[in-house]
Design an enzyme around this catalytic site. Structure first.
Site, PDB file in Angstrom:
ATOM      1  N   GLU A 120      35.533  25.132  37.911  1.00  0.00           N
ATOM      2  CA  GLU A 120      34.470  25.853  36.862  1.00  0.00           C
ATOM      3  C   GLU A 120      33.183  25.906  37.661  1.00  0.00           C
ATOM      4  OE1 GLU A 120      34.519  27.362  33.943  1.00  0.00           O
ATOM      5  OE2 GLU A 120      36.857  27.531  34.412  1.00  0.00           O
ATOM      6  N   CYS A 124      37.186  44.282  32.222  1.00  0.00           N
ATOM      7  CA  CYS A 124      35.895  44.653  31.762  1.00  0.00           C
ATOM      8  C   CYS A 124      34.949  44.086  32.842  1.00  0.00           C
ATOM      9  CB  CYS A 124      35.568  44.240  30.463  1.00  0.00           C
ATOM     10  SG  CYS A 124      34.137  45.031  29.741  1.00  0.00           S
ATOM     11  N   CYS A 180      38.440  51.140  31.499  1.00  0.00           N
ATOM     12  CA  CYS A 180      38.269  52.336  30.823  1.00  0.00           C
ATOM     13  C   CYS A 180      37.580  53.418  31.479  1.00  0.00           C
ATOM     14  CB  CYS A 180      37.535  51.814  29.572  1.00  0.00           C
ATOM     15  SG  CYS A 180      35.904  51.416  29.722  1.00  0.00           S
TER      16      CYS A 180
HETATM   17  S1  SF4 Z   1      36.948  49.740  26.660  1.00  0.00           S
HETATM   18 FE1  SF4 Z   1      35.911  49.458  28.437  1.00  0.00          FE
HETATM   19  S2  SF4 Z   1      33.969  48.450  28.019  1.00  0.00           S
HETATM   20 FE2  SF4 Z   1      35.004  48.149  26.315  1.00  0.00          FE
HETATM   21  S3  SF4 Z   1      36.249  46.290  26.473  1.00  0.00           S
HETATM   22 FE3  SF4 Z   1      37.646  47.688  27.290  1.00  0.00          FE
HETATM   23  S4  SF4 Z   1      36.953  47.802  29.522  1.00  0.00           S
HETATM   24 FE4  SF4 Z   1      35.296  46.844  28.595  1.00  0.00          FE
END
Ligand code: SF4
Length: 349
Positions: free
Chosen positions: A40, A197, A204
């Site tokens: 960590e 993310c 995304c």
């Molecule tokens: S939709 Fe995109 S921005 Fe939202 S949590 Fe998922 S990867 Fe992250």
């Protein structure tokens, strides 16, 4: 956000971690408080790929918390050398000593007690408590803040206390109830922020075709605010600093300075930046080195000074070091690469 959606987040994350998360990182094997803590701390400001390389070597040299506590700080800094942010290494050493002295060499399982140890913040304490002891505690490092802020559409400046407080409450409310889910959930938060993310290219929008399990609910995605969350605060001002390195070699030894315990490269060995030199000294200017630190842009001017006899009456922080001993010392990255790459004139070869 409603409790149903919160429940779904936790459930979806656990299931995502079990099927797509990371399961073979070196610190996930044989999890002990010492190993979790070390990983960590290393991961706080260093890339996973580098930590993978360095973690095993560190464990080999200091296999247990008592070995680390008993080590000389110079050896710890030498092993940490090249990873930067050396306060972490000094805190590791102090923390190991406190674990040995106060807790008989066993890390406590209570996150509140863990937080009292040097270099262990609330999130690190929670990670140790969950992974090593199966306690229920919430983590909230930079990656987790970003994930929660995006999914819940938190548009405030996350460096502000009020926003962080809100996120801690969120993080706590999301913890799974079943003890057997705690590890997958906590690891899931880490994996999700690190691999899916991410700051600049969340799955995304990166065109990879990878499906995010929260795509339908994520507020940042729905409102097209991905590049605005987390809110970017003003960058720290970087100042330019010019320094000299006086490089003196005499009979196979090189003059180095143990840096003070505060400031840049605290406690490491570097070249002296100020020195009283004899008028007769011959100076050879070497190419300038540029080096960037978090707040400073260094322009380093190395000058090799050829001396006919060893300088005496040196300040106590200066020492003549045998070339063969250099690898045992904690050296800042630019000093290390300078020693490796420059053609220093040696008087003993
Ligand atoms: S939709 Fe995109 S921005 Fe939202 S949590 Fe998922 S990867 Fe992250």
């Amino acid at each position: 956000m409603s409790s149903t959606e919160v429940k779904n987040f936790t459930k979806k994350l656990i299931s995502w971690q079990r099927s797509q998360g990371r399961h073979h990182l070196p610190w996930q094997i044989n999890r002990t408080a010492y190993r979790v803590w070390l990983s960590e701390v290393m991961l706080q400001q260093t890339q996973v790929a580098t930590v993978i390389e360095r973690y095993q070597a560190f464990l080999k040299r200091f296999p247990s918390v008592s070995d680390l506590a008993a080590a000389n700080i110079d050896d710890v800094l030498a092993e940490w050398s090249g990873m930067g942010y050396y306060t972490r290494a000094r805190n590791l050493h102090r923390c190991a000593q406190e674990v040995v002295n106060q807790f008989d060499g066993v890390f406590p399982s209570d996150p509140k007690l863990l937080e009292t140890l040097p270099g262990i913040g609330r999130s690190t304490a929670a990670a140790i408590a969950v992974f090593a002891y199966g306690e229920s505690a919430a983590i909230l490092d930079g990656n987790v803040k970003r994930v929660l802020a995006r999914v819940w559409g938190v548009q405030e400046d996350l460096s502000k206390t009020a926003a962080v407080k809100t996120l801690w409450l969120h993080a706590e409310s999301l913890l799974p109830k079943a003890p057997e889910d705690l590890v997958s959930y906590t690891q899931g938060l880490m994996d999700f922020g690190a691999t899916l993310c991410t700051q600049n290219k969340p799955a995304c929008i990166d065109g990879s075709g990878v499906i995010c399990p929260f795509e339908k609910d994520c507020q940042a995605k729905k409102l097209s605010l991905i590049d605005k969350i987390p809110l970017k605060v003003k960058k720290v001002k970087v100042t330019s600093v010019d320094i000299n390195w006086w490089i003196l070699i005499h009979q196979g030894k090189i003059l180095l300075e143990k840096r003070p315990h505060q400031g840049i490269w605290a406690g490491l060995w570097s070249f002296p930046e100020k020195l009283d030199l004899p008028l007769s000294a011959k100076k050879i200017e070497l190419p300038t080195i540029k080096h960037i630190l978090t707040h400073r842009r260094l322009s380093i001017r190395p000058v090799q000074v050829v001396v006919s006899k060893k300088l005496s009456n040196l300040d106590p922080q200066l020492e003549w070091i045998d070339f063969s001993e250099l690898k045992k010392l904690g050296l800042p990255t630019p000093v290390k690469s300078f020693l490796k790459n420059s053609n220093l004139v040696r008087d003993d070869v």
